[in-house]
Design an enzyme around this catalytic site. Sequence first.
Site, PDB file in Angstrom:
ATOM      1  CD  GLU A   6      -3.040  -1.081   2.204  1.00 40.51           C
ATOM      2  OE1 GLU A   6      -2.927  -0.278   3.142  1.00 40.51           O
ATOM      3  OE2 GLU A   6      -4.040  -1.803   2.026  1.00 40.51           O
ATOM      4  CD  GLU A  56      -4.205  -6.460   2.249  1.00 43.35           C
ATOM      5  OE1 GLU A  56      -5.002  -5.806   2.942  1.00 43.35           O
ATOM      6  OE2 GLU A  56      -2.970  -6.420   2.397  1.00 43.35           O
TER       7      GLU A  56
END
Length: 653
Positions: free
Chosen positions: A199, A275
């Site tokens: 991220e 995810e």
Amino acid sequence: MNCLVAFLSLSILLAVSSCDTLPTVYEYYTSGGISSGLSANQSYFTLNGRNISIYSGALHYFRVPRAHWRDGLKKIRAAGLNTVETYIPWNLHEPQPGVYDFGDGGTDMEDFLHLEEFLQTAQDEDLLVILRPGPYICAEFSFGGFPVWLLREKEIRFRTSQPTYINAVERYFNILLPILSPYQFTKGGPVIAFQVENEYGYSPDPELEYVKELYEMFVENGIVEQLVTSDPIMGGLRGTLPDVMYHAINFGDSPDENFDQLLEMQPDKPLMAIEFWAGWFDFWGATHYTESPEDFRDNVEKILKYPASVNFYMFYGATNFGFLNGAAYDNHLIDNSGLKSVTTSYNFDSPLTEAGDYTQKELLQQYNPVKTYRPDVPELVPRVVYPSIKIQNQLLFNDVLEYYSPYSIESENVISMELLDINNKSGQAHGYIVYRKENVELRANTVLMIEGHICDTAMVLVDGVLVSPSLKSTDDFDGFGYWRLENSSLELNTEAKNGVTIDIVVEEWGRMNGGQLEQYNHTHKGLWQGDVYLNDEKIVNWKIIPLEFKKDWVNSLEMWSYISTNDGPSLYYVDLEISDEPRDTYLDMTNWIKGIVTVNGFNLGRYLKLGPQFGLYLPAEFLKQGHNIIIIFEHFKAPSEVSFSADPVWGNQ
Ligand SMILES: *[C@@H]1O[C@H](CO)[C@@H](O)[C@H](O)[C@H]1NC(C)=O
Ligand SMILES: *[C@@H]1O[C@H](CO)[C@@H](O)[C@H](O)[C@H]1NC(C)=O
Ligand SMILES: *[C@@H]1O[C@H](CO)[C@@H](O)[C@H](O)[C@H]1NC(C)=O
Ligand SMILES: *[C@@H]1O[C@H](CO)[C@@H](O)[C@H](O)[C@H]1NC(C)=O
Ligand SMILES: *[C@@H]1O[C@H](CO)[C@@H](O)[C@H](O)[C@H]1NC(C)=O
């Protein structure tokens, strides 16, 4: 793996008929030889030139006891998934600078760290693998997977190309990546993709130079499989190198909207949620998260219909053993006063629970156009409720400090645990740090004042007796002994007293795992933000005692005596005698207040009266036939028994 081997190794009810007709994942994707790996060069993924929808489940080997790996992997495959995903935690694999543990490396977590065995087991169980080696992993894991010793560096900017940081990453990657290289798909192994960073595009100020340097480390260490980056959709493509990396996304809801946007950003490439948040984690003191099965099924169906690939995060949530839970800072970012500590259980309300049970969620099979042989669901691991044990022995905390201080460090001023020159000068990463001042003359009504914030909680003892308040409700987090107060004070005594010993016992309750980069300056633990005063007079010349609760030290404790008091901090000892094969169980900590539990020396994790987690998972492999020593460090007040439960216990009180 061929059908016969699968049949024998499962040794449970197997549908042999499906075996006759369908190939395994490896038979399907590798028959006729391997000429290429995972490709995202067109609007759908191919593996070795054959179409593939990646249906993956997250299982973190460092959160699941090694003896449970195969069972967890079998269950992932039996659920119809073809891939397992795991992060790789730098902090566990490089516990000291230049000292590594990839299994049997001498740390308390050594048994969890047989990474190569994990990869081999995944392949044996007919699963492909996605690896996410970070270096930053978040994962609600202590310090986002960063080694705590990095905090000893005066100049370090995490997640940038700043030399101190990047050189440490490079030293580690030059050890790690060559270990992983032979396990790549095109070399006959299971690994089809590597995620770079985590991220990163979602961080406030991503620096592409850093991503480029990481890319070069992968390439120079022989990594040839697909490189991937991932972010929540808002991260855009800010943290990726589109020419050499495929970009995936993370979300928990609204699959269509998310994939529509990804398609706009990255047309002509396949779609994947690396995810898909199949649940969520818990914080101590908050309410237990549960996912609605209807919402879950609805979202899964939208993902598969779109169509897109997916990694269920988590599929098998498992446990933050020991002190390894992460933490968040949700308010007052700069002054470190908004700590929220992640629970020991990382159950995540995921399709497989911490102990490997299936929850009610089932996965939708019909969307995968590639039909492969799917083994039957393995039997659930049976659990037992051991009989409650009356506690008869204790070791008062003061005696621990008197007779078992593993180190005693003289220091003029208070300093953080990371800066102690212990552990081969890598500092103290976890546990408790005690600031002791001896031979104090206390005037009547003396006030102790701690400047700055406490990181993270503190108990104060005068001559071994607890004088700070016990924990009763979450409101107490606003009072003395917790991180929220700046410059906190406590009256120590009413009558004057000479020659007393004052101990300030500070607990590290979880290291921040995410958030803004500059917050990483604030992850020092202990007392370090200012000085400590008695009636406005600064205390100097401390004795500092780190208590890490490492296995060898816990096992060395001997001076157990009969219970004299159950008030105040103390260690309690019971012997769990097991006459037959040990089984999985839970310790039921509902009647305790705050502390940690060790079993045969191994630190299982933390508990808290406020919930939401009361059951502490105790897997069979931490137990043995015969005597099992359970030692509980309780901060405030102990009940009279240690109790067990067959199932997790959630709630708030
Ligand atoms: C994908 O395309 C790149 C760039 O053209 C090429 O180098 C790579 O080999 C391709 N990957 C596969 C697996 O076909
Ligand atoms: C692979 O998938 C694409 C896109 O769905 C499809 O057009 C193509 O026919 C598939 N190839 C095979 C061999 O099934
Ligand atoms: C201590 O640290 C040094 C330098 O980082 C390392 O080379 C050495 O192996 C370490 N010693 C032990 C006993 O871990
Ligand atoms: C805490 O004390 C410091 C100086 O010792 C002072 O600068 C700061 O303003 C104080 N904070 C509060 C909230 O009183
Ligand atoms: C954090 O550390 C960086 C680099 O050392 C420094 O530039 C920055 O000012 C620090 N931030 C805070 C809030 O102390």
